[in-house]
Design a protein around this motif. Sequence first.
Motif, PDB file in Angstrom:
ATOM      1  N   GLN A 135     -11.469   3.901 -10.994  1.00 60.78           N
ATOM      2  CA  GLN A 135     -11.559   4.177  -9.558  1.00 60.78           C
ATOM      3  C   GLN A 135     -11.473   2.891  -8.742  1.00 60.78           C
ATOM      4  N   VAL A 136     -12.147   1.835  -9.214  1.00 62.94           N
ATOM      5  CA  VAL A 136     -12.105   0.559  -8.504  1.00 62.94           C
ATOM      6  C   VAL A 136     -10.676   0.013  -8.481  1.00 62.94           C
ATOM      7  N   LEU A 137     -10.011   0.037  -9.634  1.00 64.56           N
ATOM      8  CA  LEU A 137      -8.639  -0.467  -9.700  1.00 64.56           C
ATOM      9  C   LEU A 137      -7.713   0.347  -8.806  1.00 64.56           C
ATOM     10  N   GLN A 138      -7.925   1.649  -8.792  1.00 66.49           N
ATOM     11  CA  GLN A 138      -7.086   2.512  -7.961  1.00 66.49           C
ATOM     12  C   GLN A 138      -7.308   2.229  -6.473  1.00 66.49           C
ATOM     13  N   ARG A 139      -8.569   2.044  -6.076  1.00 62.75           N
ATOM     14  CA  ARG A 139      -8.877   1.746  -4.668  1.00 62.75           C
ATOM     15  C   ARG A 139      -8.291   0.403  -4.248  1.00 62.75           C
ATOM     16  N   ILE A 140      -8.378  -0.589  -5.140  1.00 59.93           N
ATOM     17  CA  ILE A 140      -7.829  -1.901  -4.813  1.00 59.93           C
ATOM     18  C   ILE A 140      -6.311  -1.826  -4.659  1.00 59.93           C
ATOM     19  N   ALA A 141      -5.651  -1.145  -5.583  1.00 60.99           N
ATOM     20  CA  ALA A 141      -4.192  -1.017  -5.508  1.00 60.99           C
ATOM     21  C   ALA A 141      -3.772  -0.310  -4.218  1.00 60.99           C
ATOM     22  N   GLU A 142      -4.491   0.762  -3.855  1.00 64.22           N
ATOM     23  CA  GLU A 142      -4.168   1.491  -2.627  1.00 64.22           C
ATOM     24  C   GLU A 142      -4.404   0.624  -1.394  1.00 64.22           C
ATOM     25  N   TRP A 287      -6.511  -8.945 -12.200  1.00 63.10           N
ATOM     26  CA  TRP A 287      -5.171  -8.749 -12.770  1.00 63.10           C
ATOM     27  C   TRP A 287      -4.399  -7.683 -11.989  1.00 63.10           C
ATOM     28  N   GLU A 288      -5.079  -6.568 -11.682  1.00 66.29           N
ATOM     29  CA  GLU A 288      -4.439  -5.490 -10.931  1.00 66.29           C
ATOM     30  C   GLU A 288      -4.018  -5.983  -9.552  1.00 66.29           C
ATOM     31  N   PHE A 289      -4.892  -6.771  -8.909  1.00 68.57           N
ATOM     32  CA  PHE A 289      -4.582  -7.305  -7.584  1.00 68.57           C
ATOM     33  C   PHE A 289      -3.350  -8.209  -7.648  1.00 68.57           C
ATOM     34  N   GLN A 290      -3.312  -9.079  -8.648  1.00 68.79           N
ATOM     35  CA  GLN A 290      -2.194  -9.999  -8.791  1.00 68.79           C
ATOM     36  C   GLN A 290      -0.883  -9.250  -9.014  1.00 68.79           C
ATOM     37  N   GLN A 291      -0.921  -8.203  -9.863  1.00 66.08           N
ATOM     38  CA  GLN A 291       0.298  -7.442 -10.116  1.00 66.08           C
ATOM     39  C   GLN A 291       0.763  -6.715  -8.865  1.00 66.08           C
ATOM     40  N   THR A 292      -0.182  -6.127  -8.141  1.00 64.69           N
ATOM     41  CA  THR A 292       0.179  -5.390  -6.927  1.00 64.69           C
ATOM     42  C   THR A 292       0.712  -6.324  -5.864  1.00 64.69           C
ATOM     43  N   ILE A 293       0.053  -7.496  -5.723  1.00 61.56           N
ATOM     44  CA  ILE A 293       0.510  -8.472  -4.732  1.00 61.56           C
ATOM     45  C   ILE A 293       1.909  -8.967  -5.085  1.00 61.56           C
ATOM     46  N   ALA A 294       2.139  -9.230  -6.374  1.00 64.50           N
ATOM     47  CA  ALA A 294       3.467  -9.700  -6.788  1.00 64.50           C
ATOM     48  C   ALA A 294       4.532  -8.657  -6.465  1.00 64.50           C
ATOM     49  N   HIS A 295       4.217  -7.383  -6.785  1.00 65.99           N
ATOM     50  CA  HIS A 295       5.165  -6.306  -6.497  1.00 65.99           C
ATOM     51  C   HIS A 295       5.392  -6.168  -5.000  1.00 65.99           C
ATOM     52  N   LYS A 296       4.290  -6.247  -4.243  1.00 67.80           N
ATOM     53  CA  LYS A 296       4.424  -6.084  -2.797  1.00 67.80           C
ATOM     54  C   LYS A 296       5.149  -7.266  -2.179  1.00 67.80           C
ATOM     55  N   SER A 297       4.894  -8.472  -2.699  1.00 67.98           N
ATOM     56  CA  SER A 297       5.585  -9.656  -2.190  1.00 67.98           C
ATOM     57  C   SER A 297       7.090  -9.523  -2.395  1.00 67.98           C
ATOM     58  N   GLU A 298       7.482  -9.002  -3.563  1.00 71.51           N
ATOM     59  CA  GLU A 298       8.909  -8.786  -3.816  1.00 71.51           C
ATOM     60  C   GLU A 298       9.491  -7.771  -2.836  1.00 71.51           C
ATOM     61  N   MET A 299       8.713  -6.707  -2.583  1.00 74.77           N
ATOM     62  CA  MET A 299       9.185  -5.691  -1.643  1.00 74.77           C
ATOM     63  C   MET A 299       9.297  -6.258  -0.233  1.00 74.77           C
ATOM     64  N   LEU A 300       8.268  -7.029   0.193  1.00 77.60           N
ATOM     65  CA  LEU A 300       8.290  -7.603   1.533  1.00 77.60           C
ATOM     66  C   LEU A 300       9.429  -8.610   1.678  1.00 77.60           C
ATOM     67  N   GLU A 301       9.662  -9.407   0.630  1.00 78.36           N
ATOM     68  CA  GLU A 301      10.746 -10.371   0.679  1.00 78.36           C
ATOM     69  C   GLU A 301      12.093  -9.659   0.737  1.00 78.36           C
ATOM     70  N   SER A 302      12.213  -8.587  -0.062  1.00 80.41           N
ATOM     71  CA  SER A 302      13.447  -7.808  -0.016  1.00 80.41           C
ATOM     72  C   SER A 302      13.632  -7.174   1.353  1.00 80.41           C
ATOM     73  N   ARG A 303      12.530  -6.653   1.923  1.00 75.48           N
ATOM     74  CA  ARG A 303      12.605  -6.042   3.248  1.00 75.48           C
ATOM     75  C   ARG A 303      12.956  -7.093   4.313  1.00 75.48           C
ATOM     76  N   ARG A 304      12.377  -8.301   4.154  1.00 75.40           N
ATOM     77  CA  ARG A 304      12.660  -9.368   5.119  1.00 75.40           C
ATOM     78  C   ARG A 304      14.139  -9.767   5.058  1.00 75.40           C
ATOM     79  N   LYS A 305      14.666  -9.870   3.822  1.00 78.67           N
ATOM     80  CA  LYS A 305      16.071 -10.221   3.681  1.00 78.67           C
ATOM     81  C   LYS A 305      16.970  -9.128   4.258  1.00 78.67           C
TER      82      LYS A 305
END
Length: 700
Positions: A135-142, A287-305
């Motif tokens: 539940q904690v991991l799910q809340r953090i990811a969301e 670890w979950e935070f880092q993975q989500t941030i990495a994924h989101k950073s890629e999405m934001l960078e792609s969106r910015r481009k």
Amino acid sequence: MTKDPVYLLSTDPQCLTRIQKELPDCIPVDSIESLFEMLQPHSRVLLFVDVAQLEHASPDALQAIALVLIQCPPARRKDRPEYDSWLQQAIAALQPAAVLPPDPTVQDVRIGYTMGCALLNRGRLERQRREALFQVLQRIAEAVEREDSLLYALQSAQQILAESVDAVYAETWIPDSGRTALIHSGIWFRSSHMFEGFFQESLQYSFVPGEGLPGAAWQSGELQWRTDVRTDRTFLRAALAERYQLGAGFAIPLFAGEELVSVGVYFFDRPRVIDPYIVELVSRAAWEFQQTIAHKSEMLESRRKQEHIRQLLGFRDQFLYNLNHEIRTPMNGVIGMASVLAEDAADPEQREFAEAIVTSAQRLMSSFEQLVFFLQEIPSDPETLNSQLEGVNLNDVLSSVCDQHTITATRRRIQFKPILRLTPYRVVGSRQLIGFVCSNLLEFCFSQAHNETTLRVESAEDKPAGNNLPVGLVVQMEYQGECLPDSVIDAVNSPDANGEALYRATTGVGPALPLAQRITAAFNGRFHLESLGRCRYRITVSLPVSEVEYSQPAASTAVATDDRTDASDAAHQQPAVLLAEDNRINQLVLARHLRSRYAVETAATVQQALKLAGKKRFALLLLDINLGNGTDGVGLLQQIRRGSGPNAATPAIAITGYTQSGDVDWLLDVGFAEVLGKPVLQQQLLDRVQTVVSRTENQQ
């Protein structure tokens, strides 16, 4: 007695009696299968079982059951010579809470029951912790996915994690601009207002790698735990921790690849030894935070481009949109004035010079239109291009292209004979690109053909022998003119020629031929250049047939340049035309073109045009779209339509330098009968005006 049910499975009557006497609430079962039928999903039970009954039971199937094994009596071991070895294997696989002797005493039963209950409770706690961790991991990811800013995501994750481990205070430290020290981010969490002072006094601190609790986590890259920060010598804020009654603390670093993002520090209200559960929870959350941030950073960078590309394309389109108008308007004056000079020149040499100006200007406009088309109309990615493929009515495209080139053929004294045959099929492709191919091929033929040479364009169905369904629709062009080298013919017809080799081989004949060949190949069509002898050539383009059918259009008619109506056949009373054009040169050119057949009155502003339109009825309104001073032909037409004057229903033709397909469609939608793109040629202008005026007279 535990709330979890106790089951008993044994074939030894004496063992059954003894256990039931000590555990009267236990439930006898006759097999493992019947036990599984009684259990609810995810239920945990305590089972006293004769080990012999588990011979064929799967360890995975028994994972939710706390087992107390009962050994077989010696008499029954005779059937199993290797009983002791088998028993040890069963114990290793099943991990029972206890193993009772074959004839258990009351004390044995009590010990087995106590150890079984302890195992159940431990399993229940582990299950609860796993569920809490999920539940904690799910809340953090969301939370991270929901927040647009990294700092807001850190703040949300920090609060979730602090509440999950019962921390009373938490803070986030981030690298400074030089990445030499950690500074306070301003993100913090407190369970009580008493910790606001700790936050305020902590803002003045900074930590280099290895210094303090945040610096130690940064340097090690791992979680750091302090049992009591008030007495820990490495904790630089020990005095503050004593004043605000903080106890244990830990720090966890967050990384994006090899780069530190932040260090989260959490405090408890009392001393506390390291808790493996909290360590696992925090480590997994990081670890979950880092993975989500990495994924989101890629999405934001792609969106910015993508947004950057969208803006650049928008700037490009706006530039081409304005450039289109700014070039067409003066070119209209150049071609128009040169045409007037050519018509009025008494000296043949002067007429030749003026016609050379017209021809050069037309070639320049043709090249410019091709440039704009490729820059603006053709998608840059294959997916978008594929999405625009449709079933195209080839005759409609050819009719439009031939109409556009009829004036060119007349001026160059080329006999131009389009023969367009009806067909109920469409071809697969893009209307714009197919029109571009046909237009380029006509340009090529015009550039190669000699004067007084017939250029024939014919459409037909490409049918294999004995098959009624065509595999393609064919466009054929025949001309006689400049002789082409065999190397050009071979290069164009070669299916393996790449773009660079093709353009290199066709140097000297212009880009039209290789462009048409490449685009035809992109639509899986066939392109063939054939020599008929004596510098006569046939170009054949076959495009695949679509399965889409359409109703037969009205019969197309052949267009020949020698069948045009002469000005002398006009009616004795010339129809009146109102011309609204703010550019003086274009006004003179257009009026000169029209006055051979029409009575033209000119206006340079909207006010002048409205005044003239209110006085008399005109057969046609010819309105420039860009009239200057913030006004346009659309607004002028709307004002005339809303009024009750004599021209409220008079048809109108738009003249514009904005010639993209969207512009033309919009002008037709707002009420114009036709749209003429600059530069406007005399014959083209007369044809369109005559078509609109005749159509209106027939309707009346």
